[in-house]
Design a protein around this motif. Structure first.
Motif, PDB file in Angstrom:
ATOM      1  N   LYS A 102      41.932  43.710  43.427  1.00  7.84           N
ATOM      2  CA  LYS A 102      41.248  44.771  44.185  1.00  7.84           C
ATOM      3  C   LYS A 102      40.436  44.154  45.324  1.00  7.84           C
ATOM      4  O   LYS A 102      40.160  42.957  45.341  1.00  7.84           O
ATOM      5  CB  LYS A 102      40.315  45.568  43.260  1.00  7.84           C
ATOM      6  N   ASN A 103      40.022  44.991  46.259  1.00 10.06           N
ATOM      7  CA  ASN A 103      39.189  44.500  47.358  1.00 10.06           C
ATOM      8  C   ASN A 103      37.721  44.473  46.938  1.00 10.06           C
ATOM      9  O   ASN A 103      37.359  44.964  45.853  1.00 10.06           O
ATOM     10  CB  ASN A 103      39.382  45.346  48.623  1.00 10.06           C
ATOM     11  N   PRO A 108      32.744  44.627  43.052  1.00  8.27           N
ATOM     12  CA  PRO A 108      31.624  43.865  43.629  1.00  8.27           C
ATOM     13  C   PRO A 108      31.714  42.377  43.251  1.00  8.27           C
ATOM     14  O   PRO A 108      32.135  42.035  42.146  1.00  8.27           O
ATOM     15  CB  PRO A 108      30.389  44.536  43.012  1.00  8.27           C
ATOM     16  N   PHE A 109      31.336  41.517  44.185  1.00 11.11           N
ATOM     17  CA  PHE A 109      31.349  40.068  43.997  1.00 11.11           C
ATOM     18  C   PHE A 109      32.767  39.518  43.783  1.00 11.11           C
ATOM     19  O   PHE A 109      32.935  38.421  43.268  1.00 11.11           O
ATOM     20  CB  PHE A 109      30.452  39.649  42.818  1.00 11.11           C
ATOM     21  N   ARG A 110      33.742  40.281  44.206  1.00 12.46           N
ATOM     22  CA  ARG A 110      35.129  39.842  44.041  1.00 12.46           C
ATOM     23  C   ARG A 110      35.383  38.523  44.770  1.00 12.46           C
ATOM     24  O   ARG A 110      36.019  37.608  44.232  1.00 12.46           O
ATOM     25  CB  ARG A 110      36.066  40.935  44.543  1.00 12.46           C
ATOM     26  N   ASN A 162      48.123  37.874  43.898  1.00  9.56           N
ATOM     27  CA  ASN A 162      48.830  38.159  45.149  1.00  9.56           C
ATOM     28  C   ASN A 162      49.986  39.123  44.937  1.00  9.56           C
ATOM     29  O   ASN A 162      50.289  39.950  45.806  1.00  9.56           O
ATOM     30  CB  ASN A 162      49.329  36.859  45.780  1.00  9.56           C
ATOM     31  N   TYR A 163      50.640  39.034  43.794  1.00  9.61           N
ATOM     32  CA  TYR A 163      51.735  39.965  43.499  1.00  9.61           C
ATOM     33  C   TYR A 163      51.199  41.391  43.385  1.00  9.61           C
ATOM     34  O   TYR A 163      51.768  42.332  43.951  1.00  9.61           O
ATOM     35  CB  TYR A 163      52.437  39.552  42.201  1.00  9.61           C
ATOM     36  N   PHE A 164      50.117  41.563  42.631  1.00 12.46           N
ATOM     37  CA  PHE A 164      49.524  42.894  42.491  1.00 12.46           C
ATOM     38  C   PHE A 164      49.051  43.433  43.849  1.00 12.46           C
ATOM     39  O   PHE A 164      49.185  44.625  44.123  1.00 12.46           O
ATOM     40  CB  PHE A 164      48.344  42.849  41.518  1.00 12.46           C
ATOM     41  N   ARG A 165      48.515  42.566  44.698  1.00 15.75           N
ATOM     42  CA  ARG A 165      47.993  43.005  45.996  1.00 15.75           C
ATOM     43  C   ARG A 165      49.125  43.458  46.924  1.00 15.75           C
ATOM     44  O   ARG A 165      48.883  44.242  47.852  1.00 15.75           O
ATOM     45  CB  ARG A 165      47.200  41.875  46.657  1.00 15.75           C
ATOM     46  N   ASN A 166      50.326  42.992  46.695  1.00 14.11           N
ATOM     47  CA  ASN A 166      51.458  43.363  47.536  1.00 14.11           C
ATOM     48  C   ASN A 166      52.182  44.618  47.062  1.00 14.11           C
ATOM     49  O   ASN A 166      53.120  45.069  47.729  1.00 14.11           O
ATOM     50  CB  ASN A 166      52.456  42.205  47.616  1.00 14.11           C
TER      51      ASN A 166
END
Length: 294
Positions: A102-103, A108-110, A162-166
């Protein structure tokens, strides 16, 4: 569409085929040589007469292994380590990868957590503090010392992040509109779509836990708790006889059976060779998408 083939493209294809065949042969030759030595007469193997074909073909080494309780004990320990370690890796990778994908607005604090994650991949506290920590937890000569030592594979976590983000954002938005919660989205949407990368990191975990020998050497003071690769390492390691006692030299002479050791090494390679074909079809897809950043 008709592909135009020129003399240059044909020559390039030929060179590429020859190169790939050569690489394949170099990968297979050590395995084939180990098998040939394990099926040869011990005297022929010790004198260096074996090349690519067995000399004095026999199954004596494999028959002798059937009565070696220490080999099967270490084999069973490695199986336990692979099952427990890979399962733990799988759960932790998913539970870390999903929220960290997630962003910063949603988590928070990612960014701070990601920096900590990358820092631990590049630096560690050192061998002695690591050993003292394991010892203080009472895990010496315990299977969990082998399992927990690499319970958070950072590289695999980053691949999954990175896979989940794509994955398309619209999937999550549609699920939220339908009233789905985070756990439902993870189990019903993200995990099924992430099968390629999850299969890839699972293969990484299996190969690591099966082939790793150093942790067993350091954390197991009793040979009865050695995993298979540590047991084999003790058989094939080169030792300076000048630094050994008479009892140690006698013990090494009992173990210095080249054909028997080769048979044990070959058997130790079989589980990974059997598992790999079932997971390798996901390998390129999982690595490619897991390595792409937005």
């Amino acid at each position: 569409m008709v592909k135009e083939t020129t003399l240059g493209s044909k020559a390039f294809d030929l060179v590429l085929i020859v190169l790939l065949v050569g690489i394949a042969i170099m990968c297979v030759l050590p395995l084939w040589y180990t098998l040939a030595v394990s099926l040869s007469d011990n005297a022929a193997a010790s004198s260096g007469q074996v090349s690519l074909w067995p000399v004095g073909f026999n199954f004596n080494s494999y028959q002798e292994i059937m009565g070696d309780s220490k080999f099967f004990n270490s084999f069973w320990i490695s199986i336990q380590r692979v099952v427990l370690g890979s399962s733990l890796n799988f759960v932790i990778i998913i539970l870390m990868g999903y929220p960290l994908s997630k962003n910063a607005k949603d988590l928070p604090f990612r960014n701070v957590l990601m920096w900590i994650l990358v820092f631990t991949m590049l630096f560690n506290g050192g061998l002695i503090p690591w050993y003292q920590t394991v010892k203080s937890l009472g895990l010496i000569n315990n299977i969990w010392a082998l399992v927990l030592g690499n319970s958070v594979p950072i590289f695999s976590v980053i691949l999954v992040i990175n896979y989940f983000r794509n994955l398309p954002k619209e999937l999550e938005e549609a699920a939220l509109v339908d009233g789905a919660g985070p756990w439902y989205m993870l189990i019903k949407i993200f995990i099924p779509l992430a099968v390629p990368v999850l299969a890839t990191v699972t293969l990484f975990s299996i190969v690591y836990h099966w082939n790793e020998f150093f942790n067993g050497l350091v954390l197991m003071s009793n040979a009865d708790h050695y995993p298979l690769q540590t047991y084999i390492q003790q058989l094939v390691v080169i030792v300076d006889a000048n630094t050994m006692t008479a009892e140690q030299i006698q013990k090494m002479s009992e173990l210095s059976n080249q054909t028997l050791n080769s048979a044990k090494i070959f058997i130790a390679m079989i589980p990974v060779l059997v598992i790999y074909p079932f997971l390798q079809r996901f390998f390129i897809h999982g690595i490619t998408l897991g390595s792409v950043k937005e």
